[in-house]
Write an enzyme that holds these catalytic residues in place. Structure first.
Site, PDB file in Angstrom:
ATOM      1  CG  ASP A  34       7.475   3.846  -4.831  1.00 11.67           C
ATOM      2  OD1 ASP A  34       7.674   3.724  -3.437  1.00 11.67           O
ATOM      3  OD2 ASP A  34       7.525   4.791  -5.618  1.00 11.67           O
TER       4      ASP A  34
HETATM    5  C1  BGC Z   1       9.414   6.334  -3.029  1.00  8.17           C
HETATM    6  C2  BGC Z   1      10.270   5.155  -3.036  1.00  8.17           C
HETATM    7  C3  BGC Z   1      10.795   4.887  -1.646  1.00  8.17           C
HETATM    8  C4  BGC Z   1       9.668   4.415  -0.727  1.00  8.17           C
HETATM    9  C5  BGC Z   1       9.825   4.121   0.508  1.00  8.17           C
HETATM   10  C6  BGC Z   1       8.259   5.962  -1.925  1.00  8.17           C
HETATM   11  O1  BGC Z   1       7.418   7.425  -1.697  1.00  8.17           O
HETATM   12  O2  BGC Z   1       8.957   6.605  -4.330  1.00  8.17           O
HETATM   13  O3  BGC Z   1      11.429   5.833  -3.703  1.00  8.17           O
HETATM   14  O4  BGC Z   1      11.427   3.778  -1.788  1.00  8.17           O
HETATM   15  O5  BGC Z   1       8.685   5.710  -0.754  1.00  8.17           O
HETATM   16  O6  BGC Z   1      10.004   5.256   1.093  1.00  8.17           O
END
Ligand code: BGC
Length: 788
Positions: free
Chosen positions: A298
């Site tokens: 993530d």
């Molecule tokens: C989130 C993810 C997301 C990623 C990219 C993160 O902060 O937890 O779900 O896909 O950002 O935007």
């Protein structure tokens, strides 16, 4: 119009035009000479297997290119977690990131973008008047409430078309974390408190999206169940709970849809970041379940912060070694840590090549690699229709006294109360948000269908809402990227006005709204529980309208569970619309009018009181206020597994939902050898409708305790006409009989009596049958995991 189209097309050409690589022709086949060396390299030969091509490609990469490829290209506009003013956007503005391009080898950047309710990119760009809006589909919770996997596959197909036609290669979705607690701020993105629902819904979305030839990233693997201190929270969870509850959905999704990528989560489990857990990312995901794709972190996840990377104490090497192939969105310090690891031997060539192989396989199968000529013109109109249909099918009729709904009176005015009636909430915030062109409000939906909406109330509410939204936009600018949504307080509607409306109008609707988003959890006061201004509105409107012999409908435009027990007796009907996407007002009206017969069912429990939630005691962890550690004391007893087993009264049980018709169940037959159950469902009412047939299993508990019953299969009938029947077949697998017995390190179906219960909710069983297993059955032996 013409001018805009031309401008858009020219801008598109300007963005995407690059000289085409030369072509090589051999034996009548044409190949792209990606590196321009005039001969056909193995990796350019698309007759060979991807594995062969990838190996050749790796052999041509320098160490510096390898290190660059193991991290993303950074988050456009961000340096670390700090927004950078004037930073250059990538190929698709608003996308979340991409992989490293190697122009000398003809390897393009591959683009990934959020998210679960539809593609999230910037709707407008500099230097063009063209727009790049995407469809806001219903949020994950609303989609899951349909219990209709073929419909979700259609939704996925539509989402995937937008991904492909806007030049993106993979969608960072679906999100299928378990709703451990109603207060999790991202529950709206998730499907259920039950892993079977979560896994089946995710598989359907993945199959739909990927049918376009683009990828998905199922997330967040695993146990990302709270937003508070999400980057560092250490969760203590035992292996049985991990396998039966928090992993089971991912297992189903991987086995039934083979997503191109998996996103590891931010949190730690039993002391180690999930992105650095070999048991999670390699032993279980790949060896036990057969996952073939790549794992990415993530965003900014899994290390002990920027200072650690600079000091060389980060866990970058550990992550890559565990099987987390790609570090997103990618930071220069991570690249340095990789190069250092390659030089000092802590990061082996074998690990680097294994991770690269998975990344390059992803790249080679991407639309970017095929130079797909995306149109920037997905079929938004067709997708709006799918969003409308899916939203209506996910709405749940919680109450409908004296068959108030469907409501067909289009001659007399309807009094719409509640700021949310005029300010409908399409979806939650953060990466689960979508930049849609419009949201149909409740009153717009009613008006579109020819209902008369009280104009005096509208004239009072609309400017109030406009001003409140303006004030809120100022706050959001101040709070920055992850500004959390705040409830707009109810406008003061005095009793005189309410009495006047009760006298003149035929019906009242009150909409209660809730919103939440990434980066924060919800609260009990004024969020899970109604606020005093909302209680007063419900009290005053129901009292005034009932005094005149008129009825009141409450619409719940919410993204997660709220308290209903204390006020649900007051209105005559309650419709849970969830956050239904951009067509929300139209979808609600489809149910309201009877155009669509409600067939949504709850995928989670609505408790009487928040405190009765099994995880309430240790929610968010300790120390209070700024938790570092959280222990999942409730174990596998999440949601209905707890409420049903302990016989605790609920406001609405798991699986619950009303209809404008009635169904009768008969002829349940269970075939013990084939593990099938068949049952006949008949529409015994006066209008056509769909029924969700739910199969719960009670298993013997000889050596370990088990929930009183667990959902093991479900099916949705077609729209049955009055009097029509359907024979529904529900298929079980041996694994469905089994529980995870830690002492045996195996999934075991214990010997004894199994009771198959079929019904329309976990508390409304219509038919049951049983069978006996004479000897215990070890269904699957697995790795030991989650020790430390
Ligand atoms: C989130 C993810 C997301 C990623 C990219 C993160 O902060 O937890 O779900 O896909 O950002 O935007």
């Amino acid at each position: 119009m013409k001018r805009i189209l031309l401008t858009g097309a020219m801008a598109f050409l300007a963005i995407s035009w690059k000289p085409a690589p030369p072509i090589i022709t051999i034996d009548g086949y044409t190949f792209r000479d990606l590196n321009g060396n005039g001969k056909l390299d193995r990796y350019e030969d698309d007759r060979l297997s991807i594995n062969d091509r990838v190996d050749d490609l790796i052999s041509k990469m320098t160490d510096d290119e390898k290190a660059s490829m193991l991290i993303g290209t950074g988050m456009p506009g961000f340096n670390g977690l700090t927004p950078v003013a004037g930073a250059i956007e990538g190929k698709v503005p608003g996308a979340a990131g991409g992989t490293y391009a190697i122009p000398r080898l003809g390897i393009p950047e591959v683009i990934v973008a959020d998210g679960p309710a539809g593609l999230r990119i910037k709707p407008v760009r500099e230097n063009t008047k063209a727009t790049f809006y995407c469809t806001a589909f219903p949020v994950g919770t609303a989609l899951a409430s349909t219990w209709n996997t073929p419909l979700l596959e259609e939704v996925g197909k539509a989402m995937g078309q937008e991904v492909k036609e806007y030049g993106v290669d993979a969608l960072l979705a679906p999100a299928l974390n378990i709703m451990r607690n109603p207060l999790c701020g991202r529950n709206f993105e998730y499907y259920s408190e039950d892993p079977l629902i979560a896994g089946k819904m995710a598989a359907a979305i993945v199959n739909g999206v990927q049918s376009n030839g683009v990828g998905t990233s199922i997330k967040h693997y695993a146990a990302n169940n709270q937003e508070t201190n999400r980057l560092s929270i250490n969760e203590h969870i035992n292996e049985r709970t991990m396998r039966e509850i928090y992993l089971r959905g991912f297992e189903i999704a991987v086995k039934e849809s083979q997503p191109w990528t998996v996103m590891s989560s931010y949190n730690l489990i039993n002391g180690t970041y999930t992105s650095a857990r070999k048991d999670l990312l390699t032993d279980i995901l790949r060896e036990e379940w057969g996952f073939k794709g790549l794992v990415m972190t993530d965003w900014f996840g899994g290390y002990a912060g920027f200072s650690a990377i600079k000091a060389g104490t980060s866990n970058v090497v550990q992550q890559l070694t565990a099987g987390n192939d790609l570090l997103m969105p990618g930071l220069p310090a991570q690249k340095q840590a990789i190069l250092d690891g390659m030089n000092n031997g802590s990061l082996t060539k074998e690990v680097v090549d294994t991770d690269l192989r998975r990344i390059l396989t992803f790249v080679l199968r991407s639309p970017a690699m095929a130079k797909y000529a995306y149109s920037n013109k997905p079929d938004l109109k067709a997708h709006a229709a799918i969003a409308r249909q899916a939203a209506a099918e996910g709405m749940i009729l919680l109450k409908n006294d004296e068959q108030l709904l469907p409501y067909t009176n289009k001659t007399k005015e309807i009094a719409a109360f509640g700021v949310t009636s005029y300010n409908f909430i399409a979806g939650g915030t953060g990466s689960g948000d979508v930049n849609e062109a419009y949201t149909v409000s409740l009153i717009e939906g009613l008006s579109n269908a020819g209902y008369k909406v009280d104009q005096e109330l509208k004239k009072r509410y609309v400017p109030f809402v406009k001003n409140a939204n303006y004030q809120d936009s100022l706050r959001k600018v101040k709070d920055g990227l992850l500004a959390l949504p705040q409830r707009i307080k109810e406008m003061n509607v005095d009793k005189v006005l309410i009495d006047k409306k009760a006298a003149s109008d035929a019906l009242a609707i009150i909409t209660i709204g809730r919103n939440s988003g990434e980066g924060g959890d919800r609260k009990v006061d004024e969020d899970f529980n109604l606020a005093a201004d909302e209680v007063a509105l419900i009290d005053n409107v129901t009292a005034a309208f009932h005094a005149k012999g008129k009825k009141v409908v409450v619409i719940l435009n919410i993204g997660g569970v709220i308290e209903t027990a204390s006020w649900k007796d007051k209105p005559d009907a309650i419709l849970l619309s969830w956050q239904p996407g951009q067509e929300g007002g139209n979808s609600v009206t489809d149910i309201f009018s009877g155009q669509v017969n409600p067939s949504g069912r709850l995928t989670m429990t609505f408790p009487v009181k928040y405190d009765e939630t099994p995880s309430a005691k240790n929610w968010l962890g300790t120390p209070a206020g700024n938790p570092t550690d959280v222990t999942y004391e409730e174990g596998i007893y999440v949601g209905y597994r707890y409420f049903n087993t302990k016989n605790i009264k609920m406001s609405y049980p798991f699986g619950y939902g009303g209809s404008y018709t009635t169904f009768a169940y008969s002829d349940l037959k269970v075939d013990k050898d084939k593990l099938t159950a068949t049952v006949t469902v008949k529409n015994t009412g006066k209008v056509a409708g769909k029924e969700v047939v739910q199969l719960y299993l009670s298993a013997p508990h000889n050596s370990i305790d088990k929930p009183s019953e667990e959902l093991k299969a479900f099916a949705k009938t077609k729209a049955l006409k009055p009097g029509e029947s359907e024979v529904v077949t529900l298929q079980l697998q041996a694994r469905d009989l089994a529980s995870f017995i830690e002492a045996q390190q195996a999934w075991v179906a214990e010997s004894g009596k199994y009771i198959v219960k079929v019904g329309s909710s976990s508390q409304d069983i219509h038919q049951q049958a049983d069978f006996t297993l004479d000897d215990a059955l070890t269904v699957e032996k697995v790795h030991k995991a989650f020790e430390k």
